[in-house]
Scaffold this active site. Sequence first.
Site, PDB file in Angstrom:
ATOM      1  CG  ASN A 163      -1.707   1.287   1.351  1.00  0.00           C
ATOM      2  OD1 ASN A 163      -1.826   2.028   0.377  1.00  0.00           O
ATOM      3  ND2 ASN A 163      -2.251   1.549   2.531  1.00  0.00           N
ATOM      4  CD1 TRP A 164       3.846   1.176  -2.605  1.00  0.00           C
ATOM      5  CD2 TRP A 164       3.683   2.074  -4.645  1.00  0.00           C
ATOM      6  NE1 TRP A 164       4.661   0.463  -3.446  1.00  0.00           N
ATOM      7  CE2 TRP A 164       4.587   0.994  -4.696  1.00  0.00           C
ATOM      8  CE3 TRP A 164       3.426   2.787  -5.823  1.00  0.00           C
ATOM      9  CZ2 TRP A 164       5.222   0.607  -5.876  1.00  0.00           C
ATOM     10  CZ3 TRP A 164       4.053   2.412  -6.991  1.00  0.00           C
ATOM     11  CH2 TRP A 164       4.950   1.328  -7.017  1.00  0.00           C
ATOM     12  CE  LYS A 165       0.291   3.766   4.603  1.00  0.00           C
ATOM     13  NZ  LYS A 165       0.139   3.965   6.016  1.00  0.00           N
ATOM     14  CD  GLU A 206      -3.581  -2.179   7.255  1.00  0.00           C
ATOM     15  OE1 GLU A 206      -2.450  -2.367   6.832  1.00  0.00           O
ATOM     16  OE2 GLU A 206      -4.297  -1.239   6.888  1.00  0.00           O
ATOM     17  N   GLY A 256       2.435   2.655  10.526  1.00  0.00           N
ATOM     18  CA  GLY A 256       3.424   3.715  10.336  1.00  0.00           C
ATOM     19  C   GLY A 256       4.123   4.134  11.618  1.00  0.00           C
ATOM     20  CB  SER A 312       5.093  -1.285  12.121  1.00  0.00           C
ATOM     21  OG  SER A 312       4.713   0.073  12.243  1.00  0.00           O
ATOM     22  CD  GLU A 342      -2.983   5.880   6.318  1.00  0.00           C
ATOM     23  OE1 GLU A 342      -2.933   5.880   5.073  1.00  0.00           O
ATOM     24  OE2 GLU A 342      -2.087   5.388   7.034  1.00  0.00           O
ATOM     25  N   GLY A 398       2.898  -0.926   4.219  1.00  0.00           N
ATOM     26  CA  GLY A 398       3.058   0.463   3.800  1.00  0.00           C
ATOM     27  C   GLY A 398       4.523   0.782   3.569  1.00  0.00           C
ATOM     28  CG  HIS A 450      -5.864   2.159   4.879  1.00  0.00           C
ATOM     29  ND1 HIS A 450      -5.419   3.142   5.740  1.00  0.00           N
ATOM     30  CD2 HIS A 450      -4.840   1.277   4.741  1.00  0.00           C
ATOM     31  CE1 HIS A 450      -4.172   2.858   6.097  1.00  0.00           C
ATOM     32  NE2 HIS A 450      -3.802   1.730   5.511  1.00  0.00           N
TER      33      HIS A 450
HETATM   34  C1  PEP Z   1      -0.696   0.460   5.805  1.00  0.00           C
HETATM   35  O1  PEP Z   1      -0.698   1.585   5.379  1.00  0.00           O
HETATM   36  O2  PEP Z   1      -1.636  -0.272   5.485  1.00  0.00           O
HETATM   37  C2  PEP Z   1       0.401   0.028   6.679  1.00  0.00           C
HETATM   38  C3  PEP Z   1       0.291  -1.112   7.279  1.00  0.00           C
HETATM   39  O3  PEP Z   1       1.488   0.863   6.792  1.00  0.00           O
HETATM   40  P1  PEP Z   1       2.904   0.520   7.517  1.00  0.00           P
HETATM   41  O4  PEP Z   1       3.345  -0.812   6.999  1.00  0.00           O
HETATM   42  O5  PEP Z   1       3.818   1.640   7.090  1.00  0.00           O
HETATM   43  O6  PEP Z   1       2.654   0.508   8.989  1.00  0.00           O
END
Ligand code: PEP
Length: 247
Positions: A9-11, A163, A169, A208, A93, A229, A91
């Site tokens: 997931n590049w956001k 998640e 993050g 993470s 976010e 991410g 998600h």
């Molecule tokens: C995500 O955005 O879905 C995510 C899990 O990010 P990260 O791996 O950076 O925590």
Amino acid sequence: MRKQILAANWKMNLTQKEVHSWIADFQTKNWNSEQVQVRVYPSAIYLKDFTTAQVHCGAQNVFHEVRGAFTGELSVEQLQSIGCQSVLIGHSERRELFQESNELIAQKVKACIKASFPFVLCCGEPLSVRKAQTQEAFILDQLQKNLEHVSPDQIDLLAIAYEPIWAIGSGLSASVHEITEMHLAIRTFLMARFGEAGQNVSILYGGSVNTANAAAIFNCANVDGALVGGASLDVESFYELWLALCA
Ligand code: PEP
């Protein structure tokens, strides 16, 4: 056997030049596997850059209406029309920063189901809920509401990403114990809600995931891969995650 999935997931990251360089690096690696599927969820403007890249690419979001006066939104039909293969829904976010409610997310799920479009439903609890130790009820309530319009014969379109918001993050992944407990609760919910078919739904962990913790996370029961991410922006680290999942 359930599908194992490693999803990036590049956001809202990477310019077009960086995307092209990522794809070029990606193509130098061997991603062939019978058991693990790799997926990339870039910003929607880059989806077409993936059409020749031989990799499953999906969108990070979709709107539930078919077409019309919804400035800035994308429909399932539009995504399908350019070869996009799946979508992330709900998600954290989107839920937190863009106020997406459980009801809206259920509408998005319904739109995907109607168009036979595969989707990854994301769920996760905030830190306050984890501290109050009510995370299981919180997650199952999200799933109950978000999957309201789904019947057992449609769940081959569904994957779930658990998640925890406090792990996204933050560099602080959930522990192996916390992950195992929640993934079991989600599996139990799926089987109660959809019967035996609930066994076939892939449940990904996200929050993470990195090259240091991936192997332990992938060893947990009912973890069928990861939504990644930060560690997916660099092909080398993403490939290490891939190797850990294939091992
Ligand atoms: C995500 O955005 O879905 C995510 C899990 O990010 P990260 O791996 O950076 O925590």
